[in-house]
Design a protein around this motif. Structure first.
Motif, PDB file in Angstrom:
ATOM      1  N   ALA A   1       4.674  -4.776  -4.127  1.00  0.00           N
ATOM      2  CA  ALA A   1       5.459  -3.678  -4.690  1.00  0.00           C
ATOM      3  C   ALA A   1       4.995  -2.330  -4.155  1.00  0.00           C
ATOM      4  CB  ALA A   1       5.385  -3.704  -6.213  1.00  0.00           C
ATOM      5  N   CYS A  47       6.632  -1.441  -0.929  1.00  0.00           N
ATOM      6  CA  CYS A  47       8.077  -1.219  -0.915  1.00  0.00           C
ATOM      7  C   CYS A  47       8.394   0.238  -0.600  1.00  0.00           C
ATOM      8  CB  CYS A  47       8.700  -1.603  -2.259  1.00  0.00           C
ATOM      9  SG  CYS A  47       8.693  -3.374  -2.570  1.00  0.00           S
ATOM     10  N   ILE A  60      12.287  -2.956  -4.141  1.00  0.00           N
ATOM     11  CA  ILE A  60      11.717  -3.358  -5.437  1.00  0.00           C
ATOM     12  C   ILE A  60      12.617  -4.396  -6.089  1.00  0.00           C
ATOM     13  CG2 ILE A  60      11.197  -2.577  -7.794  1.00  0.00           C
ATOM     14  CD1 ILE A  60       9.069  -1.569  -5.944  1.00  0.00           C
ATOM     15  N   LEU A 116      12.240  -7.699  -4.269  1.00  0.00           N
ATOM     16  CA  LEU A 116      10.954  -8.301  -4.642  1.00  0.00           C
ATOM     17  C   LEU A 116      11.046  -8.949  -6.023  1.00  0.00           C
ATOM     18  CD1 LEU A 116       7.909  -8.774  -4.174  1.00  0.00           C
ATOM     19  CD2 LEU A 116       7.526  -6.502  -5.156  1.00  0.00           C
TER      20      LEU A 116
END
Length: 85
Positions: free
Chosen positions: A21, A24, A30, A33
């Motif tokens: 994260a 990102c 995000i 993910l």
């Protein structure tokens, strides 16, 4: 949304997901993910997460620059000849 609750729900993969994260570069990343890790979060939640993970930008003050570069006006420098015995 409380990020702490979200972290608690990540289980044993928490560390690896958080590391991903942080890398990102967008809210969309995000969301991807989260989807890859079977998490359901809203776009608003993804924006909040992204904002918390991104470092604040802006110029450093002279004092902050001195601190990170090792300069300081506090005490003698290791290069002061009077200090070296």
């Amino acid at each position: 949304m409380e990020i702490q609750k979200l972290l608690e729900n990540l289980g044993e993969n928490k560390e690896s997901i958080v590391k991903e994260a942080v890398k990102c570069k967008s809210v969309e990343e995000i969301l991807v993910l989260a989807s890859r890790n079977n998490m359901s979060i809203s776009e608003e939640e993804a924006k909040e997460i992204f904002a918390k993970l991104q470092p604040k930008s802006g110029a450093l003050s002279d004092d902050e620059l001195d601190a990170v570069s090792g300069g300081s006006d506090k005490g003698p420098s290791c290069w002061d000849m009077d200090v070296i015995v």
